[in-house]
Design a protein around this motif. Structure first.
Motif, PDB file in Angstrom:
ATOM      1  N   GLY A 156       0.820  -1.208   0.000  1.00 54.01           N
ATOM      2  CA  GLY A 156       0.000   0.000   0.000  1.00 54.01           C
ATOM      3  C   GLY A 156       0.856   1.260   0.000  1.00 54.01           C
ATOM      4  N   ARG A 175      -6.331  -0.508  10.523  1.00 49.89           N
ATOM      5  CA  ARG A 175      -6.834  -0.558  11.896  1.00 49.89           C
ATOM      6  C   ARG A 175      -6.028   0.369  12.802  1.00 49.89           C
ATOM      7  N   ILE A 202      -5.867  -3.010  -0.778  1.00 46.83           N
ATOM      8  CA  ILE A 202      -4.622  -3.798  -0.716  1.00 46.83           C
ATOM      9  C   ILE A 202      -4.437  -4.319   0.712  1.00 46.83           C
ATOM     10  N   THR A 209     -11.708  -8.939   7.088  1.00 52.22           N
ATOM     11  CA  THR A 209     -11.790  -8.226   5.807  1.00 52.22           C
ATOM     12  C   THR A 209     -12.750  -8.914   4.837  1.00 52.22           C
ATOM     13  N   ILE A 212     -15.598  -6.868   3.113  1.00 55.23           N
ATOM     14  CA  ILE A 212     -15.549  -5.529   3.737  1.00 55.23           C
ATOM     15  C   ILE A 212     -15.986  -4.479   2.704  1.00 55.23           C
ATOM     16  N   GLY A 231      -5.787  -6.635  -3.647  1.00 58.46           N
ATOM     17  CA  GLY A 231      -5.518  -7.391  -2.422  1.00 58.46           C
ATOM     18  C   GLY A 231      -5.981  -8.824  -2.566  1.00 58.46           C
ATOM     19  N   ARG A 232      -7.202  -9.088  -2.099  1.00 60.88           N
ATOM     20  CA  ARG A 232      -7.793 -10.419  -2.245  1.00 60.88           C
ATOM     21  C   ARG A 232      -9.270 -10.280  -2.617  1.00 60.88           C
ATOM     22  N   ASP A 256      -7.890  -7.325 -10.012  1.00 56.69           N
ATOM     23  CA  ASP A 256      -6.856  -8.317 -10.326  1.00 56.69           C
ATOM     24  C   ASP A 256      -7.156  -9.634  -9.619  1.00 56.69           C
ATOM     25  N   ALA A 281      -0.656  -9.337 -10.634  1.00 59.83           N
ATOM     26  CA  ALA A 281       0.040  -8.168 -10.080  1.00 59.83           C
ATOM     27  C   ALA A 281       1.534  -8.399  -9.827  1.00 59.83           C
ATOM     28  N   SER A 282       1.917  -9.606  -9.422  1.00 56.14           N
ATOM     29  CA  SER A 282       3.345  -9.870  -9.181  1.00 56.14           C
ATOM     30  C   SER A 282       3.950 -10.742 -10.279  1.00 56.14           C
TER      31      SER A 282
HETATM   32  P1  NDP Z   1       1.058  -5.894   4.917  1.00 56.87           P
HETATM   33  O1  NDP Z   1       0.791  -6.865   6.009  1.00 56.87           O
HETATM   34  O2  NDP Z   1       2.360  -5.192   4.851  1.00 56.87           O
HETATM   35  O3  NDP Z   1      -0.103  -4.779   4.877  1.00 56.87           O
HETATM   36  C1  NDP Z   1      -1.434  -5.075   5.104  1.00 56.87           C
HETATM   37  C2  NDP Z   1      -2.180  -3.772   5.338  1.00 56.87           C
HETATM   38  O4  NDP Z   1      -3.572  -4.072   5.513  1.00 56.87           O
HETATM   39  C3  NDP Z   1      -1.736  -3.033   6.587  1.00 56.87           C
HETATM   40  O5  NDP Z   1      -1.725  -1.656   6.328  1.00 56.87           O
HETATM   41  C4  NDP Z   1      -2.808  -3.391   7.612  1.00 56.87           C
HETATM   42  O6  NDP Z   1      -2.903  -2.379   8.602  1.00 56.87           O
HETATM   43  C5  NDP Z   1      -4.037  -3.460   6.724  1.00 56.87           C
HETATM   44  N1  NDP Z   1      -5.120  -4.273   7.288  1.00 56.87           N
HETATM   45  C6  NDP Z   1      -5.067  -5.567   7.706  1.00 56.87           C
HETATM   46  N2  NDP Z   1      -6.260  -5.952   8.199  1.00 56.87           N
HETATM   47  C7  NDP Z   1      -7.068  -4.887   8.089  1.00 56.87           C
HETATM   48  C8  NDP Z   1      -8.433  -4.654   8.451  1.00 56.87           C
HETATM   49  N3  NDP Z   1      -9.180  -5.609   9.032  1.00 56.87           N
HETATM   50  N4  NDP Z   1      -8.963  -3.437   8.200  1.00 56.87           N
HETATM   51  C9  NDP Z   1      -8.211  -2.463   7.628  1.00 56.87           C
HETATM   52  N5  NDP Z   1      -6.927  -2.623   7.273  1.00 56.87           N
HETATM   53  C10 NDP Z   1      -6.365  -3.821   7.508  1.00 56.87           C
HETATM   54  O7  NDP Z   1       0.794  -6.727   3.581  1.00 56.87           O
HETATM   55  P2  NDP Z   1       1.336  -6.435   2.093  1.00 56.87           P
HETATM   56  O8  NDP Z   1       1.190  -4.982   1.799  1.00 56.87           O
HETATM   57  O9  NDP Z   1       2.659  -7.071   1.908  1.00 56.87           O
HETATM   58  O10 NDP Z   1       0.258  -7.282   1.244  1.00 56.87           O
HETATM   59  C11 NDP Z   1      -1.126  -7.038   1.381  1.00 56.87           C
HETATM   60  C12 NDP Z   1      -1.951  -8.118   0.708  1.00 56.87           C
HETATM   61  O11 NDP Z   1      -1.945  -7.949  -0.700  1.00 56.87           O
HETATM   62  C13 NDP Z   1      -1.454  -9.557   0.902  1.00 56.87           C
HETATM   63  O12 NDP Z   1      -1.898 -10.100   2.125  1.00 56.87           O
HETATM   64  C14 NDP Z   1      -2.035 -10.283  -0.305  1.00 56.87           C
HETATM   65  O13 NDP Z   1      -3.262 -10.893   0.033  1.00 56.87           O
HETATM   66  C15 NDP Z   1      -2.271  -9.176  -1.323  1.00 56.87           C
HETATM   67  N6  NDP Z   1      -1.401  -9.337  -2.500  1.00 56.87           N
HETATM   68  C16 NDP Z   1      -1.954  -9.505  -3.743  1.00 56.87           C
HETATM   69  C17 NDP Z   1      -1.137  -9.667  -4.862  1.00 56.87           C
HETATM   70  C18 NDP Z   1      -1.717  -9.866  -6.220  1.00 56.87           C
HETATM   71  O14 NDP Z   1      -1.099 -10.559  -7.030  1.00 56.87           O
HETATM   72  N7  NDP Z   1      -2.846  -9.280  -6.549  1.00 56.87           N
HETATM   73  C19 NDP Z   1       0.319  -9.688  -4.746  1.00 56.87           C
HETATM   74  C20 NDP Z   1       0.796  -9.455  -3.406  1.00 56.87           C
HETATM   75  C21 NDP Z   1      -0.042  -9.296  -2.339  1.00 56.87           C
HETATM   76  P3  NDP Z   1      -3.419  -2.692  10.125  1.00 56.87           P
HETATM   77  O15 NDP Z   1      -2.775  -3.974  10.540  1.00 56.87           O
HETATM   78  O16 NDP Z   1      -3.034  -1.484  10.908  1.00 56.87           O
HETATM   79  O17 NDP Z   1      -4.919  -2.823  10.003  1.00 56.87           O
END
Ligand code: NDP
Length: 319
Positions: A156, A175, A202, A209, A212, A231-232, A256, A281-282
């Motif tokens: 992000g 959060r 993301i 989530t 959400i 994200g997912r 994606d 994405a990757s």
């Molecule tokens: P990080 O763990 O570094 O970041 C996750 C972010 O999400 C944090 O800012 C976290 O903040 C926030 N978050 C988590 N839970 C919640 C919630 N319930 N409400 C609001 N915010 C939330 O992960 P990455 O950035 O490395 O990767 C993120 C995701 O992206 C991966 O888990 C994966 O699923 C997806 N992804 C998809 C790809 C694709 O090919 N499309 C490739 C790579 C990743 P906080 O904990 O403060 O809430």
């Protein structure tokens, strides 16, 4: 193979992981659909696992001597890391090495969604430019947008940094607010959607989530709204998204990832305001190679030094 450690690869895996594992370990591969069809002798031998985001609790329970599960991907929602921890099994993922690629792809998807570039290229390839004249002007522009990031973690933050030179306003919701950024914080997904016109998701797939991004969030985003998901897919109520696009509750979306990928809801295919990518994405050769190396390097580090490079937070070890 007598004194080599056995590592299981259940199902699909990047070829570089297989190649390097075969050099360092006794590699035990099982085919897709038959992942855990193993003899008792094989199950007892397995001390490590490399997986592409699939290792549910009942699979973990079948491996009495497993020490570590190395996941290919930063998202590890398909690996029951909490259950693994209760059994003393460690889990690793592949953070950071894919940040730039995923952030770059997100910018591409955002521009493709807003400026309809894939549709414009199809128009040209179908010979319509010469026959029918210029491609229709896009109703939307990235200019003057206010982008909200749902999730401001490793990826992000890279997306946000890339958006700064586009001169858009930036807000986010997580959060826990980050102390190291000057972007405006929103207290929930709905509050974020209310305050922006462009929402990029993301965040990881977790029970919190799940769906959400629902009808309420999409309504809050509004008729000029653009929703992007890298994200997912499980974060999105896809029925609500399809309705929102059909009724003009939001203007456009770029995805994606999907709820039950590779299955795509039938109604998505004829929506011109929806831009779709098959979870790429990757997915470049250099980035996937870096991810492959991190999977194998975690296993090698564990079995040679009893240390991990990139353990997930649920794993009870310090790296
Ligand atoms: P990080 O763990 O570094 O970041 C996750 C972010 O999400 C944090 O800012 C976290 O903040 C926030 N978050 C988590 N839970 C919640 C919630 N319930 N409400 C609001 N915010 C939330 O992960 P990455 O950035 O490395 O990767 C993120 C995701 O992206 C991966 O888990 C994966 O699923 C997806 N992804 C998809 C790809 C694709 O090919 N499309 C490739 C790579 C990743 P906080 O904990 O403060 O809430």
């Amino acid at each position: 193979t007598d004194n080599k450690i056995t590592v299981l690869v259940p199902g699909r895996m990047h070829p570089r992981v297989l190649e390097r594992l075969a050099q360092a370990f006794d590699l035990l591969q099982t085919p897709v659909g038959f992942e855990m069809q193993l003899t008792d002798e094989q199950r007892a031998r397995i001390r490590g696992v490399a997986t592409t985001n699939k290792m549910p609790a009942d699979w973990i329970d079948q491996l009495p001597n497993a020490e570590v599960i190395a996941n290919f991907g930063v998202g590890y929602d398909g690996v029951d890391a909490r259950h693994a921890a209760t059994k003393g099994v460690l889990v690793t993922n592949t953070p950071d090495v894919l940040n730039d690629e995923v952030a770059d792809t997100t910018i591409g998807l955002l521009l493709n969604t807003i400026r309809r570039l894939p549709l414009a290229e199809t128009y040209l390839r179908e010979g319509r430019w010469e026959k029918e004249g210029p491609f229709p002007l896009t109703p939307l522009s990235l200019k003057n947008r206010h982008v909200g990031l749902l999730g401001l973690g490793r990826i992000g933050l890279e997306i946000a940094k890339r958006l700064e030179p586009f001169k858009v306003k930036l807000s986010y919701h997580t959060r826990t607010p980050r102390k190291d950024v000057s972007y405006t914080y929103a207290s929930s997904a709905v509050e974020l959607a209310k305050s922006v016109d462009t929402l990029i998701s993301i965040i990881p797939a977790t029970p919190e989530t799940h769906k959400i991004i629902n009808a309420e969030v999409l309504a809050a985003l509004g008729p000029n709204g653009v929703f992007i998901n890298v994200g997912r897919g499980t974060s999105v109520d896809e029925e609500a998204l399809e309705t929102a696009l059909r009724q003009g509750t939001i203007a456009a979306a770029g995805l994606d990832v999907f709820y039950d990928e590779p299955k795509i809801p039938a109604g998505f295919f004829d929506l011109p305001t929806l831009c779709m990518l098959p979870h790429v994405a990757s997915a470049s050769v250099p980035t996937r190679n870096d991810m492959a190396d991190l999977v194998v390097d975690n296993l090698i580090k564990w079995f040679s030094e009893k240390q991990l490079l990139t353990a997930v937070p649920e794993t009870p070890v310090t790296t």
